[in-house]
Write a protein that holds these residues in place. Sequence first.
Motif, short mmCIF file in Angstrom:
data_model
loop_
_atom_site.label_atom_id
_atom_site.label_comp_id
_atom_site.label_asym_id
_atom_site.label_seq_id
_atom_site.Cartn_x
_atom_site.Cartn_y
_atom_site.Cartn_z
N LEU A 204 0.83 -1.21 0.00
CA LEU A 204 0.00 0.00 0.00
C LEU A 204 0.86 1.26 0.00
CD1 LEU A 204 -2.66 1.57 0.29
CD2 LEU A 204 -2.51 1.19 2.76
N LEU A 205 1.89 1.28 0.83
CA LEU A 205 2.75 2.46 0.91
C LEU A 205 3.44 2.75 -0.41
CD1 LEU A 205 4.38 1.96 4.44
CD2 LEU A 205 2.65 3.62 3.78
N LEU A 206 3.90 1.70 -1.08
CA LEU A 206 4.59 1.87 -2.36
C LEU A 206 3.61 2.32 -3.45
CD1 LEU A 206 6.95 -1.21 -2.16
CD2 LEU A 206 7.65 1.19 -2.11
N ILE A 207 2.41 1.75 -3.43
CA ILE A 207 1.38 2.17 -4.40
C ILE A 207 1.03 3.63 -4.18
CG2 ILE A 207 -1.04 1.88 -5.07
CD1 ILE A 207 -0.72 -1.12 -4.46
N ALA A 208 0.86 4.01 -2.90
CA ALA A 208 0.51 5.39 -2.57
C ALA A 208 1.60 6.36 -2.98
CB ALA A 208 0.21 5.52 -1.09
N ALA A 209 2.83 5.86 -3.06
CA ALA A 209 3.96 6.70 -3.48
C ALA A 209 4.06 6.77 -5.01
CB ALA A 209 5.26 6.16 -2.90
N GLY A 210 3.10 6.14 -5.69
CA GLY A 210 3.06 6.24 -7.14
C GLY A 210 3.82 5.14 -7.88
N GLN A 211 4.18 4.07 -7.17
CA GLN A 211 4.94 3.00 -7.80
C GLN A 211 4.02 2.06 -8.61
OE1 GLN A 211 8.60 2.60 -7.11
NE2 GLN A 211 8.06 4.71 -6.66
N SER A 212 4.52 1.59 -9.72
CA SER A 212 3.78 0.63 -10.54
C SER A 212 3.92 -0.77 -9.93
CB SER A 212 4.34 0.61 -11.96
OG SER A 212 5.67 0.08 -11.95
N ASN A 213 3.10 -1.71 -10.42
CA ASN A 213 3.20 -3.10 -9.93
C ASN A 213 4.62 -3.63 -10.10
OD1 ASN A 213 0.53 -3.09 -9.27
ND2 ASN A 213 -0.10 -4.69 -10.69
N LYS A 214 5.23 -3.32 -11.25
CA LYS A 214 6.59 -3.79 -11.52
C LYS A 214 7.59 -3.21 -10.52
CE LYS A 214 10.11 -4.02 -15.16
NZ LYS A 214 10.47 -3.61 -16.54
N GLN A 215 7.44 -1.91 -10.25
CA GLN A 215 8.36 -1.25 -9.30
C GLN A 215 8.16 -1.77 -7.89
OE1 GLN A 215 7.00 2.69 -10.41
NE2 GLN A 215 9.02 3.23 -11.22
N VAL A 216 6.91 -2.02 -7.50
CA VAL A 216 6.62 -2.58 -6.18
C VAL A 216 7.23 -3.97 -6.08
CG1 VAL A 216 4.82 -3.34 -4.58
CG2 VAL A 216 4.51 -1.23 -5.90
N ALA A 217 7.06 -4.75 -7.14
CA ALA A 217 7.60 -6.11 -7.16
C ALA A 217 9.11 -6.12 -6.97
CB ALA A 217 7.23 -6.78 -8.49
N GLU A 218 9.78 -5.20 -7.68
CA GLU A 218 11.24 -5.12 -7.56
C GLU A 218 11.66 -4.69 -6.15
OE1 GLU A 218 12.34 -2.44 -10.68
OE2 GLU A 218 12.11 -3.95 -12.27
N ALA A 219 10.92 -3.74 -5.58
CA ALA A 219 11.27 -3.23 -4.25
C ALA A 219 11.11 -4.30 -3.17
CB ALA A 219 10.42 -2.01 -3.92
N LEU A 220 10.10 -5.17 -3.35
CA LEU A 220 9.80 -6.17 -2.32
C LEU A 220 10.29 -7.58 -2.70
CD1 LEU A 220 6.16 -5.07 -1.38
CD2 LEU A 220 8.30 -4.45 -0.25
N SER A 221 10.94 -7.66 -3.85
CA SER A 221 11.47 -8.96 -4.33
C SER A 221 10.37 -10.01 -4.45
CB SER A 221 12.59 -9.46 -3.39
OG SER A 221 13.65 -8.55 -3.36
N ILE A 222 9.24 -9.60 -5.03
CA ILE A 222 8.16 -10.53 -5.32
C ILE A 222 7.74 -10.33 -6.77
CG2 ILE A 222 7.29 -10.65 -2.95
CD1 ILE A 222 5.25 -8.54 -3.58
N SER A 223 6.86 -11.16 -7.28
CA SER A 223 6.46 -11.04 -8.68
C SER A 223 5.38 -9.97 -8.84
CB SER A 223 5.92 -12.37 -9.20
OG SER A 223 4.66 -12.65 -8.62
N ALA A 224 5.29 -9.44 -10.05
CA ALA A 224 4.26 -8.44 -10.34
C ALA A 224 2.86 -9.03 -10.15
CB ALA A 224 4.42 -7.90 -11.76
N ALA A 225 2.72 -10.32 -10.45
CA ALA A 225 1.43 -10.99 -10.27
C ALA A 225 1.03 -11.03 -8.80
CB ALA A 225 1.48 -12.40 -10.84
N THR A 226 2.01 -11.27 -7.94
CA THR A 226 1.75 -11.27 -6.50
C THR A 226 1.35 -9.88 -6.02
OG1 THR A 226 3.33 -13.07 -6.15
CG2 THR A 226 2.76 -11.75 -4.23
N VAL A 227 2.01 -8.87 -6.57
CA VAL A 227 1.66 -7.48 -6.22
C VAL A 227 0.20 -7.20 -6.60
CG1 VAL A 227 2.10 -5.04 -6.69
CG2 VAL A 227 4.02 -6.63 -6.47
N GLU A 228 -0.20 -7.64 -7.78
CA GLU A 228 -1.57 -7.41 -8.24
C GLU A 228 -2.56 -8.11 -7.33
OE1 GLU A 228 -4.77 -5.94 -10.22
OE2 GLU A 228 -2.67 -5.32 -10.34
N THR A 229 -2.21 -9.31 -6.87
CA THR A 229 -3.07 -10.03 -5.92
C THR A 229 -3.21 -9.25 -4.63
OG1 THR A 229 -2.44 -12.18 -6.85
CG2 THR A 229 -3.34 -12.18 -4.62
#
Length: 209
Positions: free
Chosen positions: A157-182
């Motif tokens: 949530l914090l990364l999304i609120a900071a304007g990060q895309s699913n891909k950027q959130v995934a990279e920051a948290l070392s998870i897949s973009a699909a997991t971020v979308e879930t």
Amino acid sequence: MSDKPIKVLLVDNHPLVLDGLKAILETFEHIDVVGVAGLALTGLEIARATRPQVALMDINMPHVNGIEALELFREQVPETRVLMLSMHDSREYISTSVMHGASGYVLKDVSTEEIVEAIETVAAGGTYFSSGVSDVLLERRASEAAQPLTAREYSVLLLIAAGQSNKQVAEALSISAATVETHRKKIKKKLGVSSTAGLTRYAIENGLV
């Protein structure tokens, strides 16, 4: 920071504010004021022609106000990030601005240095809220905020609120973009919101950003 100056557009229906801001910002070598406008639609025309990185825009303007103009800017010049510049520090104004896509909110009585910092932050992809705005947003006690999210969901949530895309959130948290979308879908369901803007508003109103 890039060697190229930050292209900035100023939109405000008060000539004194426009002239003063333009004069001040032009003293900074890394800022290039590409245009000024007294009306939102005029500002939009200039933005389409000059493609600035940042538009500083007032809220209270005739015909089309700044909040209405946010959606037009987002549709027509999506690369231009809008920084609201206002004398109003009400939570309603601030939250509504964020919901409609503003990248920041600065009060008109802040220092020149803070306005420049806000421009730099927004141009770099971040969000900026001046100290007075932060105080207003934090008036709501933390205890009033619901706490239905897991630690990982809060991180997302914090990364999304900071304007990060699913891909950027995934990279920051070392998870897949699909997991971020879930996670994103679960967070929306838990908080009862339907859009990314809603997630951002929740984060701001509960003092998370």
